[in-house]
Enzyme design. Structure first.
Site, mmCIF file in Angstrom:
data_model
loop_
_atom_site.group_PDB
_atom_site.id
_atom_site.type_symbol
_atom_site.label_atom_id
_atom_site.label_comp_id
_atom_site.label_asym_id
_atom_site.label_seq_id
_atom_site.Cartn_x
_atom_site.Cartn_y
_atom_site.Cartn_z
ATOM 1 C CD GLU A 21 17.720 6.407 21.996
ATOM 2 O OE1 GLU A 21 16.708 7.156 22.018
ATOM 3 O OE2 GLU A 21 18.873 6.850 21.900
ATOM 4 N NE ARG A 104 22.050 0.898 16.278
ATOM 5 C CZ ARG A 104 21.477 1.918 16.905
ATOM 6 N NH1 ARG A 104 20.331 2.425 16.464
ATOM 7 N NH2 ARG A 104 22.044 2.474 17.976
ATOM 8 C CG ASN A 106 20.129 6.347 16.573
ATOM 9 O OD1 ASN A 106 20.055 5.399 17.361
ATOM 10 N ND2 ASN A 106 20.573 7.530 16.945
ATOM 11 C CG ASN A 153 20.679 10.716 18.843
ATOM 12 O OD1 ASN A 153 19.717 9.986 19.024
ATOM 13 N ND2 ASN A 153 21.933 10.292 19.025
ATOM 14 C CG ASP A 196 20.979 9.840 22.745
ATOM 15 O OD1 ASP A 196 20.155 9.651 21.838
ATOM 16 O OD2 ASP A 196 21.718 8.927 23.174
#
Length: 291
Positions: A21, A104, A106, A153, A196
């Site tokens: 990522e 969490r 991102n 995202n 994404d």
């Protein structure tokens, strides 16, 4: 080739990420940094030597980002926001992680004003309890801008607006570039694609990795609107994010993931590379604490 690609897509090295990522290109060092979130690693690729360095981290980290200092990076981790001395492999905590229990971090990126923006999501990816935060150095804690998000995202700034996505809702959004005002958000569909991470070209092309669709989505940002142009196939099932890089910012690096694939083929999780017909926008730098 295509209106966008001007070379074949190739895999860089042998590393295969569980969840690759947030790739970022460092112009000062001509290197690419990204993370493998689930393996708790920072990776750095040096095109001149063809080498990839791997640093193990003590906590789940969703992003490594550039700061004003050459080899000091920002880590967005589940145990806080840290400055990371790359040479010493040491972390200096700036603030606590502000997300709700069971979440969490991102998506994350640095805004044009030098602040950190980042999102959170439900670890199990079931609840819509994600949030978007903004953090400036020397402040006590991040400021929550938007809540009840499914999967945070995409983060790019263009035409005085910030563009972001909710993968779970298959939607793009735009808002004021300084702060997200929940009452003043524009919404755009991504069709049947799951957006994404994205990269921004200087001409306003928004290039988005589409999770599970084996493609990149190319759209044009123009005067506050988002127009879909086409899709470009990629040789991985779960492309996760992309960024422009290279000496002239015309190369595109694409991260991908092996997670949850029953029978991943050899390229799943690879870092991919392709030459493009356009020029990417450079990364912004985190404004470091004054002291």
């Amino acid at each position: 080739m295509s209106a966008f690609f001007r070379s074949d897509i190739t895999a860089i090295g042998d590393y295969r990420a569980e969840l690759g990522e947030t790739p970022v290109w460092c112009q000062r060092t001509q290197s690419l940094l990204w993370v493998d979130i689930l393996a708790q690693r920072v990776l750095r690729y040096w095109p001149d030597s063809g080498q990839t360095e791997i640093h193990q981290l003590p906590a789940l980290t969703s992003a490594v980002l550039l700061t004003e200092k050459r080899n000091q990076f920002l880590l967005v981790s589940v145990d806080g926001i840290h400055l990371y001395d790359y040479g010493q492999k040491t972390r200096q905590k700036l603030c606590d992680y502000p997300g709700a229990e069971g979440t969490r971090p991102n998506e994350a990126a640095i805004a044009p004003d030098g602040s950190l923006w980042f999102g959170t999501l439900d670890i199990k990816e079931e609840k819509d309890n994600g949030e978007w935060f903004r953090y400036e150095a020397d402040t006590e804690k991040p400021e929550m801008m938007l809540d009840k998000v499914g999967c945070t995202n995409t983060l790019v700034w263009y035409e005085g607006k910030v563009w972001f996505a909710d993968s779970k809702k298959k939607r793009f959004f735009s808002a004021n570039a300084r702060r997200i005002n929940p009452l003043k958000i524009s919404c755009f569909s991504s069709g049947d694609k799951i957006p994404d991470g994205s990269a921004l070209a200087q001409n306003g092309w928004l290039i988005t990795a589409c999770w599970g669709s084996k493609c990149l989505l190319r759209q044009q940002i123009n005067q506050g609107e988002l127009l879909t142009l086409d899709t470009q196939p990629v040789p991985v099932t779960q492309p996760s994010c992309c960024t422009f890089g290279g000496p002239d910012m015309t190369e595109l690096f694409i991260t991908s993931a092996r997670k949850n694939l029953d029978a991943p083929h050899a390229l799943e999780g690879a870092l991919l590379h392709v030459e493009t017909t356009t020029v990417g926008s450079p990364q912004n730098l985190f404004k470091l604490p004054a002291h």
